[in-house]
Design a protein around this motif. Structure first.
Motif, PDB file in Angstrom:
ATOM      1  N   ILE A   1      44.180  33.765  50.398  1.00  0.00           N
ATOM      2  CA  ILE A   1      44.276  34.562  49.166  1.00  0.00           C
ATOM      3  C   ILE A   1      43.670  35.917  49.439  1.00  0.00           C
ATOM      4  CG2 ILE A   1      43.549  34.707  46.741  1.00  0.00           C
ATOM      5  CD1 ILE A   1      43.241  31.616  46.837  1.00  0.00           C
TER       6      ILE A   1
ATOM      7  N   LEU B   1      43.387  39.065  44.993  1.00  0.00           N
ATOM      8  CA  LEU B   1      44.114  38.536  43.837  1.00  0.00           C
ATOM      9  C   LEU B   1      43.479  39.063  42.555  1.00  0.00           C
ATOM     10  CD1 LEU B   1      46.454  36.439  43.523  1.00  0.00           C
ATOM     11  CD2 LEU B   1      44.676  34.824  42.845  1.00  0.00           C
ATOM     12  N   ARG B   2      44.335  39.594  41.678  1.00  0.00           N
ATOM     13  CA  ARG B   2      43.839  40.163  40.422  1.00  0.00           C
ATOM     14  C   ARG B   2      44.598  39.601  39.233  1.00  0.00           C
ATOM     15  NH1 ARG B   2      40.725  44.739  41.169  1.00  0.00           N
ATOM     16  NH2 ARG B   2      40.511  45.185  43.401  1.00  0.00           N
ATOM     17  N   LYS B   3      43.859  39.405  38.147  1.00  0.00           N
ATOM     18  CA  LYS B   3      44.502  38.925  36.933  1.00  0.00           C
ATOM     19  C   LYS B   3      43.690  39.384  35.727  1.00  0.00           C
ATOM     20  CE  LYS B   3      47.157  36.515  34.229  1.00  0.00           C
ATOM     21  NZ  LYS B   3      48.563  36.908  34.082  1.00  0.00           N
TER      22      LYS B   3
ATOM     23  N   LEU C   1      40.082  38.097  37.056  1.00  0.00           N
ATOM     24  CA  LEU C   1      39.990  38.063  38.517  1.00  0.00           C
ATOM     25  C   LEU C   1      40.069  39.502  39.007  1.00  0.00           C
ATOM     26  CD1 LEU C   1      42.347  35.022  39.280  1.00  0.00           C
ATOM     27  CD2 LEU C   1      39.885  35.042  38.834  1.00  0.00           C
TER      28      LEU C   1
ATOM     29  N   THR D   1      41.107  30.200  35.853  1.00  0.00           N
ATOM     30  CA  THR D   1      42.159  31.199  35.913  1.00  0.00           C
ATOM     31  C   THR D   1      42.732  31.277  37.325  1.00  0.00           C
ATOM     32  OG1 THR D   1      41.027  32.431  34.184  1.00  0.00           O
ATOM     33  CG2 THR D   1      42.709  33.599  35.430  1.00  0.00           C
ATOM     34  N   LEU D   2      41.866  31.253  38.305  1.00  0.00           N
ATOM     35  CA  LEU D   2      42.330  31.230  39.689  1.00  0.00           C
ATOM     36  C   LEU D   2      43.218  30.013  39.935  1.00  0.00           C
ATOM     37  CD1 LEU D   2      42.256  32.219  42.625  1.00  0.00           C
ATOM     38  CD2 LEU D   2      40.138  30.928  42.929  1.00  0.00           C
TER      39      LEU D   2
ATOM     40  N   VAL E   1      46.614  30.451  38.442  1.00  0.00           N
ATOM     41  CA  VAL E   1      47.494  31.326  39.221  1.00  0.00           C
ATOM     42  C   VAL E   1      48.074  30.542  40.392  1.00  0.00           C
ATOM     43  CG1 VAL E   1      47.579  33.352  40.714  1.00  0.00           C
ATOM     44  CG2 VAL E   1      46.354  33.458  38.543  1.00  0.00           C
TER      45      VAL E   1
ATOM     46  N   HIS F   1      49.942  30.899  35.443  1.00  0.00           N
ATOM     47  CA  HIS F   1      49.888  32.349  35.268  1.00  0.00           C
ATOM     48  C   HIS F   1      50.449  33.004  36.520  1.00  0.00           C
ATOM     49  CE1 HIS F   1      47.557  31.713  31.781  1.00  0.00           C
ATOM     50  NE2 HIS F   1      46.394  31.515  32.367  1.00  0.00           N
ATOM     51  N   SER F   2      50.985  34.224  36.372  1.00  0.00           N
ATOM     52  CA  SER F   2      51.341  34.967  37.579  1.00  0.00           C
ATOM     53  C   SER F   2      50.295  36.048  37.779  1.00  0.00           C
ATOM     54  CB  SER F   2      52.729  35.571  37.439  1.00  0.00           C
ATOM     55  OG  SER F   2      52.753  36.431  36.334  1.00  0.00           O
ATOM     56  N   ALA F   3      49.981  36.312  39.054  1.00  0.00           N
ATOM     57  CA  ALA F   3      48.945  37.294  39.362  1.00  0.00           C
ATOM     58  C   ALA F   3      49.433  38.691  39.028  1.00  0.00           C
ATOM     59  CB  ALA F   3      48.577  37.196  40.830  1.00  0.00           C
ATOM     60  N   ASP F   4      48.487  39.577  38.676  1.00  0.00           N
ATOM     61  CA  ASP F   4      48.850  40.983  38.455  1.00  0.00           C
ATOM     62  C   ASP F   4      49.001  41.702  39.783  1.00  0.00           C
ATOM     63  OD1 ASP F   4      48.583  40.426  35.783  1.00  0.00           O
ATOM     64  OD2 ASP F   4      46.520  41.173  35.664  1.00  0.00           O
TER      65      ASP F   4
END
Ligand SMILES: Nc1ncnc2c1ncn2[C@@H]1O[C@H](COP(=O)(O)OP(=O)(O)OP(=O)(O)O)[C@@H](O)[C@H]1O
Ligand SMILES: Nc1ncnc2c1ncn2[C@@H]1O[C@H](COP(=O)(O)OP(=O)(O)OP(=O)(O)O)[C@@H](O)[C@H]1O
Ligand SMILES: [Mg+2]
Ligand SMILES: [Mg+2]
Lengths: 325, 501, 329, 329
Positions: B8, B11-13, B21, B46-47, B50, B55-58
């Motif tokens: 990984i 990774l941002r969210k 994240l 949240t991780l 993803v 969820h999809s990562a930003d």
């Protein structure tokens, strides 16, 4: 050459305040009103309460507030319309009422005479089947025209003791014809000896006919009804159809007459306290003999059905084509 | 040497303005258990979401065995071999379906199992259940199962998958020691088969038992990686908190007069009767396996279901509540377990959740006094250390641990005679647990406090006296000082072994 | 099984048999083959609609638009044959497509636009009630009717189409009953025996869990509304074939009766959840009740009353006994 | 606040204002005081019923019987005055008691007998539809009607009773509008400002949690159905006062229209939950729409269509924007 205010018809507006609107009868009535208004060249405003009697009374007030020059009240309840109609008169607006008694002698009643409708159909039933038969009767109390037709049925039963009513049923669950067909099937299986069905409303008659067909009893049972439409003509003319006769006024003609009566009032003429549009008896044989397939042809072949010579002073322009559906 | 199974990078969210994240860099090697630690709200779940396609990562990349991996749906993640047991147990089971269908739900979803023959379905389900030692009637609906069994159903389903990466988000939160041990044995087996495992937990005993490496997470970034044996758990906790863990040493005060006394209580048919007293200024912890009857005791105290036999007195007068309403009126408060099902009103904000039991206190006649409610909410948010932007935030925007603080804090806003806390630390991080414990102890002066916990560690952190419950009866009593752990453990498990024999 | 369990499982069926026995004694001709067939025929249309409702109930939804879809199909099939003078096949296909399209739109509104199901389908109901009347300006459709352009419609209901509502196999079994039975078996098989059905139940029980287990929740929800729409249009087609014309009707009673049938289904065999078998029995129950009461000459308002009372009593019986709060209908 | 938040909060209100502006331009006489009063009056009865539905929605229930309760109150008040020749006060009191009793029975069935709400209230609806017609054998009630014993009814609707529906304060404001406004404010205040209302919302969102917080869940649920029944009977009383007759056919559309109003309320001010203010606005919205269309001479079926279409568009707008799945209506 026309009396005021019809010398300047573009300035004239009338309102049709309706209680009932769903169905062929009411649609045809509306078309008659529209055609006559058009013939006079006046504006028409339709206020449709969709079977909400309280709203209908409000709509009369609304019509007053909008400053219309005349009001046709179509159906409704005596109690809710009486005061509203009086308020219109107080505001100087002429009013006619179709098929609702607003208990006001200043307001002419347009009537299609439900008693006559029922009488014509029942007389035909007596003529066809004699004075003694086993009957099924379709009736839902509480609906004004059906109540009036019921009175005639009661009179006939009293007059001809040979009529044996073994079943009374009916429902307004829609589609009405489908629900009545279900009931009529049950009634026929409980009473297989029924020979006459009196169904004084064409939706009822249609339902009974479906049941009679499904039960395979069309050779045995005869149906008598009131009202007519293009679809009814087809049903009556089906080979071996049990639907023998119906009595009807042309709703479009009634619509025309309503507007004409109002126009006479507006021109300070008197159409009379009651304006009755006479009903016509229509039999299966008649339809077959004249090979009538729709309301238009019916109107053409039966002039009494196409045009009612009431409320028609000389100056009154009539709709161009004869009334149809 | 192959690279890590999962890599990984950055990774941002974010959820709206909330950056959850903030650039995670993390490798998850095959054949190893990576434990992820982090305070409540750090972003662990949240991780997970993803990684498993919820969820999809930003921004950022994830590779699985060298190939890019960005699942658009849970189904895709499952197909790629990423299998997840979620934190919220009720996200794992379908209550109206039977156990068999639940065990095979994802295989039914991907079409590899048909349902036309109930027998064949149960046959396969039995295999799945046996792998985790789950003994249940496969034909009954999950709706009637206790939480522990539900969790086992979800775990069994995940285990049946032959995963590439198995993610377990607090899988032991409602399991007792025996079941947890069985889970750990399974994890050992998967590790030996070369599966990569990501394990999230707040329980130090779990972590010590199975961790090969520990990753600490704080505020959406990785704040520490510990791989050298022996693992530096204290360092990991420090990294996740950003400071040292506060001390939990207990000094036992003198108990006040007796508030609650129970005599000859029978909680269910064929359970032994027991007596129990709780005094003012005393915190009593009752520990025992899941299903040992702790919640049944709570139910009796709170008027949900009367005990079959026995008498209770409260402050010297007879106490036999017919409903929670009566219990509350007598000053007996219960903070129930399973906050989502039993405590939180999802449509309400924090303040409204806090004021729910004591609205009358914040009303004038029938009318709610907003100011009084807001003052109380502000006070409790501060006292319980709820991390939020304002007491007007919706309750579901909080992380699990903070939700738990609200659920417990609700009952601490008013003085009580007896406060019963059923699993008050469920899903709470270690620091918050200490905070809640300290708060409970600090306010215990004028009331009796009974805490029901399955974890002995948790009991030891909060109680003056520890009672052991087994078979719906009390099996032992200990003062929380120089505790003889082996004696406690024996009492905890003895009854079960007796039953198994 | 305890008496209580037996009562839960078979109480409703027993009630129905008791009813049959009572009517058999009280009304001559009730216990005959024609009467039985007729009961089936009278519930065929509501039954088919109710099976569609059942599918939406299974995924935790609700479809208020079915009555309007049925009457729209009624109008559409008549319009296609009478005004456009097309074939029976075209009428049937167009109606089914219309039903499917309405179902898709409902599903889209609910799934993608997040409009609550009651709200979306209520809106759709009003839209359809309006739309179906616009082409004929509120008139019903029959051969010979006047068209807005002044001509008269010359198309007819084709005999093949009318046969759908009128034909009897071996001169006994009406085709509409065959449709009801076939559709009931299909829906039952779909819900109970296929994995799709199982997943739909999973969605209705816990959509989140189903999604996390890899179910395409959105697609199944839309599918449920499409099934509902298509079955409602089948009901409308049968209605058109029986009536032989395009009647203007709101379909409110169709809606209420089929919802009642689907909900009564909860009580059959102690299911406590929507299920196809129960729905079929529920429809039959209402049919038996109305047939018996009509044969006893009970006025229509007593029928409403008895229908409601028996419904309430039967359900109190079942739900009070099972003692469980079922999930919201 | 972002544009999106603004749209969620005020989108619906803006839509309504836009509608008013449009009708104001298109239809002369729309933007007048009489027209405004007329709109309020036309929605008074549905609005009152919708406020009752809102209360049941708040506790997570649903009341399908309100239309039937209203028509029962209509028939009952007429019967009390015309046949029993009792006073207006007696009629009002008996109707309110009837509404409360129906609500109690609904609540009892749902809370104690565990019958699902839709099912219990649907059964109640059928029962009431039957019961209200039995005393008069299906006939309407009016002075002079024939009674079963052969005599004629001589009682009359008392002027005091009729005034409830017909009196206008200062010759402008109809009493029924005053009732609507007062009831709306009361229900709003009850739900938003009192702890009882707060607890009812808690029950609707998580009944288990509310019970464990010491709330008497059963009593509040029953109370919600009683409120709903009483408000429905108030609606029926006003209807009777306006009609001056016990008309069996009136009140057909009350149920659907009031449910629509209550559900539209979800979209007002981005509430996404049942709420009294939203319900009142929802009722007003439908009233404005119908009034505007009527003034534009639109035929009745286009009114259904436009009502449905605007409803769907407005709701898609709101719910798609909030992006949240709300709890089931
Ligand atoms: N769907 C969501 N919408 C908005 N915010 C969210 C959402 N899910 C999580 N968050 C926020 O993201 C942050 C991290 O939450 P997350 O559940 O990942 O924490 P966690 O580390 O798993 O905590 P815990 O140990 O309590 O389970 C929290 O501040 C939470 O409020
Ligand atoms: N499915 C359920 N529905 C309602 N109540 C339940 C359910 N499961 C458990 N309870 C309540 O919990 C009480 C105890 O249950 P159980 O014996 O399974 O838990 P426990 O031994 O207290 O478990 P733990 O040790 O985890 O607290 C019961 O008396 C009952 O009131
Ligand atoms: Mg988490
Ligand atoms: Mg417990």
């Amino acid at each position: 050459d026309r009396p005021a205010p019809f010398d300047n018809p573009g300035e004239v507006e009338i309102a049709l305040v309706r209680y009932l609107s769903t169905g062929d009868f009411f649609q045809a009535y509306l078309s008659g009103v529209e055609r006559q208004a058009e013939a006079l060249g006046i504006n028409l405003r339709v206020l449709d309460s969709r079977q909400d009697a309280a709203l209908q009374a409000d709509m009369v007030d609304q019509a007053i507030a909008l400053g219309v020059d005349g009001i046709v009240i179509q159906h409704g309840l005596t109690e809710s319309m009486k005061d509203a109609a009086q308020r219109a008169l107080d505001a100087g607006i002429p009013v006619v009422a179709f098929d609702v008694n607003v208990e006001n002698e200043k307001i002419p009643q347009i009537e299609q005479s439900d008693r006559d409708l029922a009488r014509l159909a029942l007389e035909q039933a007596i003529a066809d089947n004699g004075e003694a038969w086993t009957a099924g009767y379709v009736y839902v109390p509480g609906i004004a025209p059906l109540d009036r037709r019921n009175e005639t049925w009661e009179e006939f039963k009293a007059k001809y003791p040979g009529i044996d009513e073994v079943a009374m049923f009916g429902t307004l669950d829609n589609p009405i014809a489908n629900s009545v067909a279900n009931q009529a099937r049950s009634v026929l299986s409980a009473n297989p000896n029924i020979t006459v069905m009196f169904a004084p409303y064409d939706e009822f008659a249609k339902g009974v006919k479906i049941a009679v067909d499904e039960a395979g009893m069309s050779g045995q049972v005869s149906i008598y009804s009131a009202d007519i439409s293009t679809a009814d003509i087809a049903a009556m003319r089906e080979p071996g159809s049990a639907w023998k006769a119906t009595a009807a006024t042309n709703p479009a003609v009634v619509g025309e007459v309503s507007v004409r009566a109002l126009a006479m009032l507006m021109a300070d003429e008197d159409p009379g306290a009651q304006v009755i549009v006479p009903p016509t008896l229509i039999t299966q044989a008649q339809l077959n003999d004249e090979s009538i397939t729709n309301m238009e042809e019916l109107a053409a072949k039966l002039p009494a059905f196409a045009h009612a010579d009431v409320a028609a002073p000389d100056w009154m322009p009539l709709p161009s084509a004869p009334a149809q559906n | 040497m192959e690279g890590p199974a999962i890599r990984i990078r950055d990774l941002r969210k974010a959820f709206g303005p909330n950056q959850v994240l903030r650039g995670i860099d993390l490798d998850l090697p095959s054949g190893a258990v990576t434990v992820l630690m982090g305070a409540n709200g750090a972003g662990k779940s949240t991780l997970v979401k993803v990684l498993c396609g919820v969820h999809s990562a930003d921004a950022g990349t994830v590779t699985l065995d060298g190939r890019p991996f960005a699942p658009a749906s849970p189904a895709q993640a499952l197909r790629a071999g990423v299998v997840t047991v979620h934190q919220n147990i009720n996200d794992g089971v379908v209550p109206d379906l039977d156990v068999a269908s639940n065990l095979l739900l994802d295989q039914i979803a991907d079409g590899s199992v048909g349902v036309a023959s109930g027998r064949a379905l149960r046959q396969r389900a039995r295999g799945v259940a046996e792998a985790v030692g789950l003994r249940l009637d496969l034909g009954r609906p999950v709706a009637g199962l206790p939480l522990a069994d539900r969790q086992l159903v979800a775990i069994a389903r995940a285990m049946a998958h032959k995963p590439r990466l198995l993610i377990l988000d607090e899988p032991t939160s409602s399991l007792s020691a025996a079941e947890a041990d069985r889970l750990f044995a399974l994890i050992d087996r998967l590790r030996a088969q070369g599966v990569a495992l990501l394990y999230i937990s707040h329980r130090m005993s779990d972590i010590r038992r199975i961790a090969d490496r520990i990753v600490s997470m704080r505020d959406g970034v990785v704040s520490g990686l510990f791989e050298e044996k022996p693992l530096d758990t204290a360092g990991a906790v420090r990294a996740m908190l950003g400071r040292d863990l506060s001390d939990a040493a207990i000094s036992i005060p003198a108990a006040g007069r007796v508030i609650l006394s129970m005599a000859g209580i029978v909680l269910r048919q064929d359970a032994l009767p027991f007596d129990l007293t709780a005094c003012a200024n005393e915190v009593v912890a009752i520990t025992g396996l899941v299903g040992s009857g702790k919640s049944a005791l709570a139910a009796a105290l709170f008027g949900q279901s009367a005990p079959l036999a026995g008498t209770m007195t409260l402050d010297g007068s007879p106490y036999a509540p017919a409903s929670p309403i009566e219990a509350v009126a007598r000053g007996v408060f219960l903070s129930p377990r399973d906050r989502r099902a039993n405590a939180l009103v999802a449509d309400f904000d924090i303040a409204r959740n806090l004021s729910l039991p004591f609205l009358r206190r914040h009303s004038w006649g029938s009318f709610i006094r907003w100011r009084s409610e807001a003052a109380m909410a502000n006070r409790m948010v501060g006292e319980m250390g709820v991390i939020c932007r304002s007491p007007r935030d919706g309750i579901l925007t909080l992380s699990g641990g903070n939700q738990q603080k609200v659920a417990v804090g609700r009952w601490m806003s008013e003085a009580s005679r007896l406060l019963v806390l059923d699993e008050p630390f469920q899903g709470v991080d270690i620091q918050a647990r200490r905070d809640i414990g300290a708060k409970v102890r600090a306010t215990a002066k004028d009331r009796a406090t009974v805490v029901l916990v399955a974890e002995l560690d948790e009991a030891m952190e909060i109680a003056d006296r520890i009672l052991v419950m087994a078979e719906h009866s009390l099996a032992g009593e200990h003062r929380n000082q120089n505790l003889d752990l082996s004696a406690v453990m024996r009492q905890v498990t003895e009854a079960q072994q007796g039953a198994a024999a | 099984m305890s008496v209580r369990d037996l009562a839960i499982r078979y109480g409703f069926i027993l009630l129905m048999l008791g009813l049959v026995a009572f009517f058999g004694l009280a009304a001559s001709g009730f216990l005959t083959l024609p009467s039985a067939i007729f009961i089936l025929q009278s519930v065929a249309i509501t039954g088919i609609l109710a099976l569609g409702v059942t599918c939406t109930l299974v995924v935790g939804g609700f479809d208020l638009s079915i009555g309007a879809v049925a009457t729209s199909a009624l109008m559409l099939s008549a319009y296609v044959m009478v005004v456009w003078e097309m074939s029976a096949l075209a009428a049937v296909v167009l109606c089914l497509l219309m039903g499917a399209a309405v179902g898709m739109i409902n599903g889209f509104l609910i799934v993608k636009m997040k409009v609550p199901d009651l709200l979306a389908t209520l809106g759709m109901m009003f839209v359809l009630l309006g739309v179906q009347r616009i082409p004929t300006e509120g008139n019903s459709i029959a051969t010979g009717m006047a068209l807005p352009d002044g001509t008269n419609a010359t198309g007819v209901f084709s005999p093949a189409f009318l046969a759908l509502g009128r034909l009897r196999l071996w001169n006994v079994l009406p085709l509409s009953v065959v449709f009801l039975l076939v559709i009931a078996v299909l829906v039952w098989g779909f819900l109970e025996l296929t994995r799709h059905g199982r997943l739909m139940y999973a969605i209705g029980s816990n959509a989140q869990a189903a999604a996390l287990a890899g179910t395409n929740v959105e697609r199944y929800k839309v599918a449920a509304y499409v099934i509902s729409g298509v079955l409602a249009s089948v009901g409308g087609i049968l209605l058109a074939a029986r009536l032989g014309r395009g009647d203007v009707a709101s379909g409110n009673n169709l809606l209420l009766d089929s919802v009642a049938a689907a909900l009564i289904g909860y009580a059959v065999l102690g299911a406590s959840k929507p299920n196809a078998f129960g729905t079929a029995i529920g429809a039959l129950f209402v049919g038996i009740l109305l047939q018996g009461l009509t044969m006893l000459n009970a006025p229509y308002y007593t029928q409403d009353f008895v229908k409601g009372a028996v419904l309430v009593v039967a359900l109190v019986f079942t739900f009070a006994l099972t003692g469980q709060q079922i999930r919201r209908a």
